[in-house]
Design a protein around this motif. Structure first.
Motif, mmCIF file in Angstrom:
data_model
loop_
_atom_site.group_PDB
_atom_site.id
_atom_site.type_symbol
_atom_site.label_atom_id
_atom_site.label_comp_id
_atom_site.label_asym_id
_atom_site.label_seq_id
_atom_site.Cartn_x
_atom_site.Cartn_y
_atom_site.Cartn_z
ATOM 1 N N VAL A 14 0.843 -1.193 0.000
ATOM 2 C CA VAL A 14 0.000 0.000 0.000
ATOM 3 C C VAL A 14 0.877 1.242 0.000
ATOM 4 C CG1 VAL A 14 -1.727 1.273 1.318
ATOM 5 C CG2 VAL A 14 -1.828 -1.207 1.256
ATOM 6 N N GLU A 15 0.464 2.245 -0.770
ATOM 7 C CA GLU A 15 1.106 3.548 -0.730
ATOM 8 C C GLU A 15 0.158 4.480 0.011
ATOM 9 O OE1 GLU A 15 2.889 6.947 -3.725
ATOM 10 O OE2 GLU A 15 1.835 5.237 -4.555
ATOM 11 N N LYS A 16 0.628 5.086 1.106
ATOM 12 C CA LYS A 16 -0.230 5.959 1.901
ATOM 13 C C LYS A 16 -0.557 7.226 1.129
ATOM 14 C CE LYS A 16 0.650 4.486 6.565
ATOM 15 N NZ LYS A 16 0.927 4.892 7.926
ATOM 16 N N ILE A 17 -1.795 7.691 1.299
ATOM 17 C CA ILE A 17 -2.244 8.929 0.672
ATOM 18 C C ILE A 17 -1.989 10.064 1.652
ATOM 19 C CG2 ILE A 17 -4.240 10.198 -0.183
ATOM 20 C CD1 ILE A 17 -5.433 7.496 -1.005
ATOM 21 N N ILE A 18 -1.255 11.070 1.191
ATOM 22 C CA ILE A 18 -0.935 12.217 2.036
ATOM 23 C C ILE A 18 -1.993 13.284 1.796
ATOM 24 C CG2 ILE A 18 0.773 14.005 2.520
ATOM 25 C CD1 ILE A 18 2.866 11.995 1.398
ATOM 26 N N PRO A 19 -2.681 13.740 2.868
ATOM 27 C CA PRO A 19 -3.711 14.765 2.671
ATOM 28 C C PRO A 19 -3.093 16.073 2.200
ATOM 29 C CG PRO A 19 -3.374 14.343 5.011
ATOM 30 C CD PRO A 19 -2.540 13.351 4.255
ATOM 31 N N LYS A 77 11.009 0.693 1.489
ATOM 32 C CA LYS A 77 11.425 1.807 0.644
ATOM 33 C C LYS A 77 11.894 1.255 -0.693
ATOM 34 C CE LYS A 77 12.685 5.727 3.363
ATOM 35 N NZ LYS A 77 13.703 6.729 3.634
ATOM 36 N N LEU A 78 11.283 1.754 -1.762
ATOM 37 C CA LEU A 78 11.690 1.391 -3.113
ATOM 38 C C LEU A 78 12.005 2.686 -3.838
ATOM 39 C CD1 LEU A 78 8.969 -1.257 -3.971
ATOM 40 C CD2 LEU A 78 11.338 -1.677 -3.361
ATOM 41 N N GLY A 79 13.270 2.922 -4.060
ATOM 42 C CA GLY A 79 13.684 4.189 -4.659
ATOM 43 C C GLY A 79 13.459 5.316 -3.668
ATOM 44 N N GLU A 80 12.730 6.332 -4.064
ATOM 45 C CA GLU A 80 12.437 7.482 -3.204
ATOM 46 C C GLU A 80 11.098 7.347 -2.489
ATOM 47 O OE1 GLU A 80 14.511 10.111 -2.659
ATOM 48 O OE2 GLU A 80 15.969 8.962 -3.808
ATOM 49 N N LYS A 81 10.274 6.376 -2.874
ATOM 50 C CA LYS A 81 8.928 6.247 -2.313
ATOM 51 C C LYS A 81 8.899 5.263 -1.148
ATOM 52 C CE LYS A 81 5.984 7.591 -6.075
ATOM 53 N NZ LYS A 81 4.716 7.281 -6.700
ATOM 54 N N GLU A 82 7.945 5.510 -0.235
ATOM 55 C CA GLU A 82 7.728 4.617 0.906
ATOM 56 C C GLU A 82 6.415 3.867 0.707
ATOM 57 O OE1 GLU A 82 7.762 6.726 4.560
ATOM 58 O OE2 GLU A 82 9.889 7.204 4.427
ATOM 59 N N TYR A 83 6.455 2.577 0.921
ATOM 60 C CA TYR A 83 5.282 1.721 0.836
ATOM 61 C C TYR A 83 5.157 0.958 2.140
ATOM 62 C CZ TYR A 83 5.768 2.620 -4.165
ATOM 63 O OH TYR A 83 5.897 3.225 -5.391
ATOM 64 N N PHE A 84 3.991 0.349 2.357
ATOM 65 C CA PHE A 84 3.764 -0.432 3.557
ATOM 66 C C PHE A 84 3.137 -1.759 3.175
ATOM 67 C CE2 PHE A 84 4.061 3.879 4.977
ATOM 68 C CZ PHE A 84 4.746 3.786 6.183
#
Length: 92
Positions: A14-19, A77-84
């Protein structure tokens, strides 16, 4: 980049959605706005197996928007993005 990581069993990436910090009209929102723990499903595992080795498929699919628990999950962490990574039953 996230497509390279394929979760096993009933795990979901999952990629978190930042408000947003600004409204459409340009008004800045204060930092104390309530945080929504929501995310977008990026990759889904094949599912878990029961006692009889029958496959129990995951109920979610790629692109779904989900509510996440406040605690838990494994940060990746994959590249610059954070996933969970979460289990299927942990996601609301």
């Amino acid at each position: 980049m996230a497509k390279r990581l394929i979760p096993t069993f009933n795990r979901i990436l999952v990629e978190k959605i930042i408000p947003p910090s600004k409204t459409n009209t340009g008004i800045l929102l204060p930092e104390k706005t309530p945080k929504l723990n929501s995310g977008k499903v990026v990759v889904v595992g094949p599912g878990a197996r029961d006692k009889d080795c029958k496959l129990i498929p995951v109920t979610l699919k790629e692109g779904d928007t989900v509510l996440l628990p406040e605690y838990g999950g494994t940060e990746v962490k994959l590249g610059e993005k954070e996933y969970f990574l979460y289990r299927d039953e942990d996601i609301m």
